[in-house]
Design a protein around this motif. Sequence first.
Motif, PDB file in Angstrom:
ATOM      1  N   TYR A 132      -2.207 -10.248   9.270  1.00 50.43           N
ATOM      2  CA  TYR A 132      -1.607  -9.240   8.382  1.00 50.43           C
ATOM      3  C   TYR A 132      -0.340  -8.782   9.071  1.00 50.43           C
ATOM      4  CZ  TYR A 132      -1.547  -4.253   6.689  1.00 50.43           C
ATOM      5  OH  TYR A 132      -1.225  -3.007   6.229  1.00 50.43           O
ATOM      6  N   ARG A 144      -6.741  -8.736  10.484  1.00 50.14           N
ATOM      7  CA  ARG A 144      -7.819  -8.554   9.502  1.00 50.14           C
ATOM      8  C   ARG A 144      -7.165  -8.270   8.160  1.00 50.14           C
ATOM      9  NH1 ARG A 144      -6.325  -3.495   8.627  1.00 50.14           N
ATOM     10  NH2 ARG A 144      -5.374  -2.448  10.370  1.00 50.14           N
ATOM     11  N   ASN A 191      -1.668  -6.963  12.239  1.00 56.65           N
ATOM     12  CA  ASN A 191      -3.089  -6.645  12.246  1.00 56.65           C
ATOM     13  C   ASN A 191      -3.817  -7.982  12.118  1.00 56.65           C
ATOM     14  OD1 ASN A 191      -2.936  -3.639  12.150  1.00 56.65           O
ATOM     15  ND2 ASN A 191      -1.884  -4.068  10.250  1.00 56.65           N
ATOM     16  N   GLY A 230      -6.032  -5.916   5.098  1.00 56.60           N
ATOM     17  CA  GLY A 230      -5.663  -4.506   4.973  1.00 56.60           C
ATOM     18  C   GLY A 230      -6.654  -3.784   4.070  1.00 56.60           C
ATOM     19  N   ASP A 231      -6.715  -2.494   4.240  1.00 50.33           N
ATOM     20  CA  ASP A 231      -7.579  -1.650   3.424  1.00 50.33           C
ATOM     21  C   ASP A 231      -6.711  -0.497   2.931  1.00 50.33           C
ATOM     22  OD1 ASP A 231      -9.452   0.067   2.378  1.00 50.33           O
ATOM     23  OD2 ASP A 231     -10.852  -0.106   4.045  1.00 50.33           O
ATOM     24  N   PRO A 232      -6.351  -0.396   1.674  1.00 46.53           N
ATOM     25  CA  PRO A 232      -6.968  -0.978   0.480  1.00 46.53           C
ATOM     26  C   PRO A 232      -6.322  -2.247  -0.086  1.00 46.53           C
ATOM     27  CG  PRO A 232      -5.516   0.799  -0.190  1.00 46.53           C
ATOM     28  CD  PRO A 232      -5.381   0.676   1.301  1.00 46.53           C
ATOM     29  N   GLU A 233      -5.466  -2.940   0.682  1.00 47.56           N
ATOM     30  CA  GLU A 233      -4.844  -4.140   0.104  1.00 47.56           C
ATOM     31  C   GLU A 233      -5.885  -5.216  -0.226  1.00 47.56           C
ATOM     32  OE1 GLU A 233      -3.841  -2.523   2.828  1.00 47.56           O
ATOM     33  OE2 GLU A 233      -1.720  -2.865   3.261  1.00 47.56           O
ATOM     34  N   LYS A 239       1.087   4.608   2.156  1.00 48.50           N
ATOM     35  CA  LYS A 239       0.498   5.123   3.394  1.00 48.50           C
ATOM     36  C   LYS A 239       0.401   6.645   3.461  1.00 48.50           C
ATOM     37  CE  LYS A 239       0.522   1.597   6.767  1.00 48.50           C
ATOM     38  NZ  LYS A 239       1.224   0.388   6.384  1.00 48.50           N
ATOM     39  N   ASP A 292       0.842  -1.199   0.000  1.00 52.66           N
ATOM     40  CA  ASP A 292       0.000   0.000   0.000  1.00 52.66           C
ATOM     41  C   ASP A 292       0.876   1.248   0.000  1.00 52.66           C
ATOM     42  OD1 ASP A 292       0.815   0.300   2.598  1.00 52.66           O
ATOM     43  OD2 ASP A 292      -1.185   0.449   3.451  1.00 52.66           O
ATOM     44  N   GLY A 340      -4.708   5.844   6.340  1.00 52.30           N
ATOM     45  CA  GLY A 340      -5.041   4.417   6.359  1.00 52.30           C
ATOM     46  C   GLY A 340      -4.519   3.699   5.125  1.00 52.30           C
TER      47      GLY A 340
HETATM   48  N1  GLY Z   1      -3.557  -0.372   4.671  1.00 46.03           N
HETATM   49  C1  GLY Z   1      -3.200  -0.434   6.024  1.00 46.03           C
HETATM   50  C2  GLY Z   1      -4.164  -1.070   6.921  1.00 46.03           C
HETATM   51  O1  GLY Z   1      -5.152  -1.638   6.523  1.00 46.03           O
HETATM   52  O2  GLY Z   1      -3.932  -1.037   8.129  1.00 46.03           O
END
Ligand code: GLY
Length: 428
Positions: free
Chosen positions: A268, A286, A284, A288-291, A213, A211, A225
Amino acid sequence: MNLLLLGSGGREHALAWKLANSPLVDRLYCAPGNAGIARDAELVGLDAADHAAVADFCKAERVDFVVVGPEGPLVAGIVDDLEAAGIKAFGPRRAAARLEGSKAFAKDLCRAHAIPTAEYARFTGAAPAKAHVRQKGAPIVVKADGLAAGKGVVVAESVEEAEAAIDMMLSGGLGAAGAEIIVEECLAGEEASFFALCDGESAIPLASAQDHKRAFDGDRGPNTGGMGAYSPAPVMTEELSRRAMDEIVVPTLRAMKAIGAPFKGVLYAGLMINAQGPKLIEFNVRFGDPECQVLMLRLKSDLVPALIAARDGVLKSFDLRWHADVALAVVMAAKGYPGTYAKGSAIEGLDAAAAVEGVEIFHAGTKAEGGRILADGGRVLDVCALGRSVEAARERAYAAIEKIRWPQGFCRRDIGGRAVAGDAAGQS
Ligand code: GLY
Ligand code: AMP
């Protein structure tokens, strides 16, 4: 079967899009969802913090399986409460979600099991934390122990900046999340996101992704994010993937099982890659967002059996197939994000943008009102594209963005740029 997905961001729209595609799914519900998710799922006005209400809904609507998107409900123990009510759910239980919910817990686990990560010390008092910072010098990293919505990490370039972060966190600037802090060594190298689907004992790596950041082009501006992502990530070679599994994911699963908190769900690992190999920046629990958005675009296999196998503890001989194409996501955010921004501006041209070949648009923060789509968050849209190469995917995504009329929004113009530069370097 009937599924309920919890969450409302771009990650959840990508998950909803993929889950809705499964021949196994009869009804897909999403709570609370957003205007884009409404195309793929039936939206439900449930509060994920109210575990009993979620369980009641699942019983009333005969929901067979719940997929939890964000970390908040996982750390709060929603999987424990749903499973106790007889409802199957995907994601770690509270005790395993501590890998994200408490950075001190995760760091202590790494230390105890020789998992490569930055050197660190834990503090609850400002004076000893500052003495430690003065002894170590800058750059140095100050982190809040608990969940802080992306605001809990300060990479300090000077001792003064680190001291200010210590004061801010320990004096309650981040609420209870900052009651304890970690001060850690600043790692150098290239960052990558590594994802593994875990069933408590075994894990299978997902496709690689990276991503972006920082808010602005050239990796400048404040941390966000995530302003974009692409998959595969050339930095994550097969050899590095294998090392991330052997040196980080597998020992973590073994350690969590040994303390009676087996990890099921998506693990993650945020990695820093340098000459010594991969080091863990943080866990993490869960996607990732936007991964997640680029992973879902590349995933050929049905996601539903994979998530159920993870929950049931039978992932061992599972296999996931991926499209060879590159997927890329460009985040469109409201001007001002990640600081303060306005909500409610109208977005036009989405249909024309979605018609560009290879393009899929996921909504991250929108609502529908009187037939119009309005911005309803900081990160608002993920304009994603598949292509034969990073350049091809990039061209499609930015061609779609040209068709979106939303003067109150902005995006980075250089998503995937590093991969392009890397490809060029690799070929020369
Ligand atoms: N892209 C980083 C996150 O989801 O924490
Ligand atoms: P996080 O919100 O925990 O993902 O951290 C935000 C960002 O801070 C990471 O993506 C890294 O860029 C940076 N960061 C965190 N810890 C370190 C570290 N020990 N060394 C260098 N950079 C770090």
